[in-house]
Design a protein around this motif. Structure first.
Motif, PDB file in Angstrom:
ATOM      1  N   PHE A  19       0.828  -1.204   0.000  1.00 55.01           N
ATOM      2  CA  PHE A  19       0.000   0.000   0.000  1.00 55.01           C
ATOM      3  C   PHE A  19       0.863   1.255   0.000  1.00 55.01           C
ATOM      4  CE2 PHE A  19      -2.799   2.765   2.976  1.00 55.01           C
ATOM      5  CZ  PHE A  19      -3.145   3.599   1.936  1.00 55.01           C
ATOM      6  N   PHE A  29      -1.780  -3.019   3.143  1.00 54.21           N
ATOM      7  CA  PHE A  29      -3.071  -2.444   3.524  1.00 54.21           C
ATOM      8  C   PHE A  29      -3.485  -2.890   4.921  1.00 54.21           C
ATOM      9  CE2 PHE A  29      -3.187  -1.934  -1.051  1.00 54.21           C
ATOM     10  CZ  PHE A  29      -3.884  -0.756  -1.235  1.00 54.21           C
ATOM     11  N   CYS A 197      -5.568   5.776  -3.572  1.00 51.33           N
ATOM     12  CA  CYS A 197      -4.991   4.433  -3.661  1.00 51.33           C
ATOM     13  C   CYS A 197      -5.744   3.441  -2.792  1.00 51.33           C
ATOM     14  CB  CYS A 197      -3.511   4.471  -3.285  1.00 51.33           C
ATOM     15  SG  CYS A 197      -2.485   5.311  -4.522  1.00 51.33           S
ATOM     16  N   LEU A 198      -6.311   3.903  -1.676  1.00 51.23           N
ATOM     17  CA  LEU A 198      -7.183   3.037  -0.871  1.00 51.23           C
ATOM     18  C   LEU A 198      -8.391   2.601  -1.688  1.00 51.23           C
ATOM     19  CD1 LEU A 198      -7.370   4.649   2.705  1.00 51.23           C
ATOM     20  CD2 LEU A 198      -6.400   2.421   2.096  1.00 51.23           C
ATOM     21  N   PRO A 203      -0.640   0.552  -4.921  1.00 51.34           N
ATOM     22  CA  PRO A 203       0.371   1.145  -4.033  1.00 51.34           C
ATOM     23  C   PRO A 203       0.677   2.596  -4.358  1.00 51.34           C
ATOM     24  CG  PRO A 203       1.418  -0.325  -5.614  1.00 51.34           C
ATOM     25  CD  PRO A 203      -0.056  -0.463  -5.821  1.00 51.34           C
TER      26      PRO A 203
END
Length: 489
Positions: A19, A29, A197-198, A203
């Protein structure tokens, strides 16, 4: 949803997938979710409660995003603090925000404690059970403050999650994408890019700092496919010597605020990737976007269209430039401790950006300078940004800033502060060459009346020159400057 909900959802979906990638350290993550739970517990154990303000002051290291997300999980409000702040700026942010606690690197702790703000002592605890509404405040994000002390924009969780969803949809991610950022984490960009990115499950590579010479080598090393740059960054990148491996990269999209129109095609050709305009602000998030597939805007200066949920218009008639105003979501809830400034900014039901713009025949909005970043020379208005862009194109010039100085005859005159590339002498001959370059490209009234060379500029986190450091009260702005004689008549 809230930011903690977004993180927990991503942790369930992507588990151990990388992540956050820092030099020498990669966080997955699920690991980020677990570690921020423990940090949120430590904050609660030290008395942090929902609505409290917690300052975060680190460089671009894992502690920054971990602290930020932990503060939000505790239901508190993050106050990002630029790690490069001096005593005056630091004191202003801590006192103005009313921060009751700070999470900071050891080198910053003494200065923070001197201002009466304690540092988090615990490192782990039981995650608090806090219910967070998407409309609850997430951050006090201070504006760049190029001409004065910054104000805190009160940004709710929904501001950030709306931005993340909107940007993820614009980019259109796939599983093999890698996003890269070089701006300080205390600034907006790494924060919304983290959340983007979440959403996408990809990443984010976080570089320690922006380096014009190191940016593209890092993009090749990490296999970056998407990035975002702004301010002086495009010009500084382009001024680097061409390299045989310039096009040996995976980059498929460079988002940029303020692409120099005359360099747009050359930027794309050099690195083999499309550059697309993104316009917005701390107060309003993304306001105008150019789609990745829209190659027709290259070199035009067009900033695109408003995204879903936003309205943007020009307060002008007959195609003349006017102020750009915005309404919709995402949007700040106002300026902390500045109700009058909030009311003024939102007068008439629209947020007034302070930017000038115009709309072309295709409906695209173009930037035409700043209302406040202008020089009023006699009856003529001079856009500082326009002159700065021309000066920066001279091969001797690394960076330039234009400011108004008082004049009894003209009211104001334009003065240029110039930082030179190594090997160029800061003398009258160099000044004359730069001014001749400008004279060939600009109207006579726009030519700087004075030039002063500087060793370096102080920059905001958004890579804009802090002009307030150039205009020290009481200083004779002519005494240390070179007059451009042809422009004084």
């Amino acid at each position: 949803m809230s930011i903690p909900e977004l993180l927990r959802q991503a942790a369930r979906r992507h588990d151990d997938r990388p992540f956050l990638i820092f030099p020498g350290r990669t966080l997955g993550f699920a690991e980020v979710d677990e570690r921020t739970d423990r940090l949120a517990g430590a904050l609660a154990a030290q008395g942090v409660r929902p609505g409290d303000r917690v300052a975060v002051m680190f460089g671009n290291v894992p502690d920054w995003p971990l602290s930020w997300l932990a503060v939000l999980k505790a239901g508190a409000i993050t106050v990002p603090v630029n790690a490069g702040y001096g005593p005056a700026d630091l004191a202003h942010v801590l006192r103005d925000s009313g921060a009751r606690l700070a999470m900071a690197a050891p080198e910053h702790a003494p200065a923070i404690r001197e201002l009466g703000v304690p540092i988090l002592e615990e490192t782990a605890g039981k995650a608090p059970d806090v219910r967070i509404n998407p409309w609850d405040l997430a951050t006090f994000s201070y504006t760049s403050g190029t001409t004065g002390f910054p104000k805190a924009c009160m940004l709710p969780h929904s501001y950030w999650t709306d931005t993340a969803l909107l940007m993820a949809d614009l980019v259109g991610f796939s599983d093999d994408d890698v996003v890269m950022v070089a701006q300080p984490f205390s600034y907006m960009d790494p924060q919304w890019m983290t959340l983007m990115c979440l959403v996408a499950g990809v990443p984010l590579v976080v570089l320690p700092r922006f380096s014009a010479s190191g940016f593209w080598p890092a993009a090749r090393r990490y296999g970056a496919t998407v990035t975002y740059v702004l301010g002086t960054m495009p010009m500084l990148l382009f001024k680097q010597p061409p390299h045989e491996h310039d096009r040996d990269n995976r980059m498929r999209l460079v988002m940029c605020s303020g692409i120099p129109p005359k360099l747009h095609a050359a930027l794309e050709e050099r690195w083999g990737a499309p550059w697309r305009e993104l316009y917005g602000s701390t107060e309003t998030g993304p306001d105008l976007l150019v789609h990745p597939d829209d190659a027709g805007t290259v070199g035009t200066g067009a900033m695109g269209f408003a995204p879903p949920g936003k309205e943007v218009k020009i307060l002008a008639e007959n195609g003349e430039p006017g102020e750009i105003v915005v309404r919709g979501r995402p949007m700040m809830r106002g300026y902390w401790n500045h109700p009058d400034a909030t009311a003024h900014a939102f007068r008439g039901g629209w947020y007034h950006t302070g930017d000038l713009g115009y709309q072309d025949e295709h409906g695209y909005i173009h930037h035409a300078g700043r209302l406040k970043d202008m020089v009023r020379r006699g009856g003529e208005n001079i856009s500082c940004a326009e002159v700065e862009n021309v000066l920066a194109q001279h091969p001797a010039v690394q960076a330039a800033a234009l400011v108004p100085i008082p004049d009894e005859l003209w009211g104001e005159l334009p003065k240029a502060f110039i930082q030179l590339h190594p090997g160029h002498a800061p003398d009258g001959t160099t000044a004359a060459r730069v001014i001749d370059h400008a004279r060939e490209r600009l109207a006579r009234f726009k030519i700087p009346a004075f030039v002063e060379f500087v060793d370096a500029f102080v920059y905001t986190p958004s890579q804009r020159i802090e002009k307030r450091h150039l205009l020290t009260p009481g200083r004779d702005q002519r005494a240390s400057a070179i007059a451009t004689e042809k422009e004084r008549a």
